[in-house]
Design a protein around this motif. Structure first.
Motif, PDB file in Angstrom:
ATOM      1  N   TYR A 180       0.832  -1.197   0.000  1.00  0.00           N
ATOM      2  CA  TYR A 180       0.000   0.000   0.000  1.00  0.00           C
ATOM      3  C   TYR A 180       0.865   1.244   0.000  1.00  0.00           C
ATOM      4  CZ  TYR A 180      -2.929   3.822   1.653  1.00  0.00           C
ATOM      5  OH  TYR A 180      -3.563   5.038   1.785  1.00  0.00           O
TER       6      TYR A 180
ATOM      7  N   ASP B 108      -0.589   6.982  -2.895  1.00  0.00           N
ATOM      8  CA  ASP B 108      -0.736   7.411  -4.283  1.00  0.00           C
ATOM      9  C   ASP B 108      -0.978   6.253  -5.239  1.00  0.00           C
ATOM     10  OD1 ASP B 108       1.797   6.454  -3.703  1.00  0.00           O
ATOM     11  OD2 ASP B 108       2.778   7.663  -5.239  1.00  0.00           O
ATOM     12  N   LEU B 109      -0.705   5.016  -4.793  1.00  0.00           N
ATOM     13  CA  LEU B 109      -0.864   3.852  -5.663  1.00  0.00           C
ATOM     14  C   LEU B 109      -2.053   2.970  -5.281  1.00  0.00           C
ATOM     15  CD1 LEU B 109       2.866   2.768  -6.107  1.00  0.00           C
ATOM     16  CD2 LEU B 109       1.460   4.150  -7.656  1.00  0.00           C
ATOM     17  N   GLY B 110      -2.501   3.099  -4.057  1.00  0.00           N
ATOM     18  CA  GLY B 110      -3.620   2.283  -3.608  1.00  0.00           C
ATOM     19  C   GLY B 110      -3.163   1.019  -2.902  1.00  0.00           C
TER      20      GLY B 110
ATOM     21  N   GLU C 242      -3.055  -3.276  -2.635  1.00  0.00           N
ATOM     22  CA  GLU C 242      -3.104  -4.577  -3.297  1.00  0.00           C
ATOM     23  C   GLU C 242      -2.871  -5.652  -2.252  1.00  0.00           C
ATOM     24  OE1 GLU C 242      -0.954  -5.675  -6.788  1.00  0.00           O
ATOM     25  OE2 GLU C 242      -1.161  -3.671  -7.690  1.00  0.00           O
TER      26      GLU C 242
ATOM     27  N   TYR D 244      -7.429  -1.981  -4.516  1.00  0.00           N
ATOM     28  CA  TYR D 244      -8.350  -0.849  -4.367  1.00  0.00           C
ATOM     29  C   TYR D 244      -7.645   0.418  -4.840  1.00  0.00           C
ATOM     30  CZ  TYR D 244     -11.313  -3.928  -1.617  1.00  0.00           C
ATOM     31  OH  TYR D 244     -12.113  -4.977  -1.214  1.00  0.00           O
ATOM     32  N   ARG D 245      -8.340   1.202  -5.670  1.00  0.00           N
ATOM     33  CA  ARG D 245      -7.806   2.453  -6.187  1.00  0.00           C
ATOM     34  C   ARG D 245      -8.863   3.545  -6.059  1.00  0.00           C
ATOM     35  NH1 ARG D 245      -4.215  -0.661  -6.402  1.00  0.00           N
ATOM     36  NH2 ARG D 245      -2.787  -1.183  -8.102  1.00  0.00           N
TER      37      ARG D 245
ATOM     38  N   HIS E 269      -9.916   7.103  -7.676  1.00  0.00           N
ATOM     39  CA  HIS E 269      -9.683   7.965  -8.831  1.00  0.00           C
ATOM     40  C   HIS E 269     -10.936   8.786  -9.088  1.00  0.00           C
ATOM     41  CE1 HIS E 269      -8.029   9.370 -12.598  1.00  0.00           C
ATOM     42  NE2 HIS E 269      -9.110   8.967 -13.248  1.00  0.00           N
TER      43      HIS E 269
ATOM     44  N   GLU F 123     -11.740  -3.826 -13.363  1.00  0.00           N
ATOM     45  CA  GLU F 123     -12.145  -2.801 -12.397  1.00  0.00           C
ATOM     46  C   GLU F 123     -13.655  -2.807 -12.209  1.00  0.00           C
ATOM     47  OE1 GLU F 123     -10.759   1.001 -13.556  1.00  0.00           O
ATOM     48  OE2 GLU F 123      -8.666   0.603 -13.076  1.00  0.00           O
TER      49      GLU F 123
END
Length: 217
Positions: free
Chosen positions: A87, A90-92, A94, A115-116, A118, A140
């Motif tokens: 985690y 800025d990248l989320g 996984e 999880y992202r 945007h 997604e």
């Protein structure tokens, strides 16, 4: 003559009719406004109920993915490995997780999800394989809209909270690839409902898999 005069006065005058029409119009407007208010309240309750269900569904998915986290690093498709859980704000997020059964989107009962955030929309990602090829793309799914902030922090084995996982200073160590937190705290801020905070803890299966991974290494 008196009888004819009384008969002439027995009907409504024009002014009385106008007054009656005006009263009827006022009553009709009041009734319409009352009905409209009831409809608006019902629509608002329906929207709130639907929104609440969306939030509950998002939290359910987070719980399922984080509670069943598995210490399984993955290949990134470029010759390197990605941690079992990673985690950065800025990248989320996984994470490799245990799947109840083998599915087209998982292998050997494992699944890679993420999880992202945007454009104020929180997405859940599912990869078709655990170890990626250079052209592997995640599917997604919109999980939640109106999200102004999605933050995660982790309690490590030293009982210290971290805002990045794994710790960046030791991100390349072998043990760090398998590391999972004791607790994961997720904080979601919504435009209409404010901040929601949840704590998630791994299950016993995670500890078993950690011991197996340690013995294999």
């Amino acid at each position: 003559m008196k009888q004819r005069h009384c008969q002439a006065q027995s009907g409504f005058t024009l002014i009385e009719l106008l007054i009656a029409i005006a009263i009827s119009a006022v009553l009709a407007v009041i009734a319409y406004q009352a009905v409209q208010s009831v409809v608006k309240v019902e629509e608002g309750l329906d929207r709130h109920s639907e929104r609440f269900q969306q939030v509950q569904r998002a939290l359910w998915w987070l719980q399922q993915d984080l509670v069943q986290a598995a210490p399984r690093p993955i290949g990134d498709g470029l010759g390197s490995s990605l941690p079992a859980m990673q985690y950065r704000a800025d990248l989320g997020l996984e994470v490799s997780r245990i799947a109840d059964f083998v599915t087209p989107q998982g292998e050997s009962g494992l699944l890679r999800v993420g999880y992202r955030l945007h454009d104020e929309t929180l997405y859940r990602l599912v990869w078709p394989v655990m170890d990626r090829a250079p052209d592997t793309e995640a599917r997604e799914t919109i999980l939640l809209t109106g999200v102004t902030s999605f933050q995660v922090r982790f309690l490590n084995s030293q009982k210290q909270w971290q805002l990045v996982w794994p710790n960046e200073s030791s991100n390349q160590s072998e043990s760090n690839l398998y590391a999972l937190p004791l607790l994961t705290e997720v904080q979601i801020e919504l435009q209409d409902m404010g901040k929601i905070r949840r704590l998630f803890q791994g299950n016993e299966a995670t500890q078993v898999l950690q011991s197996l991974a340690g013995s294999a290494s």
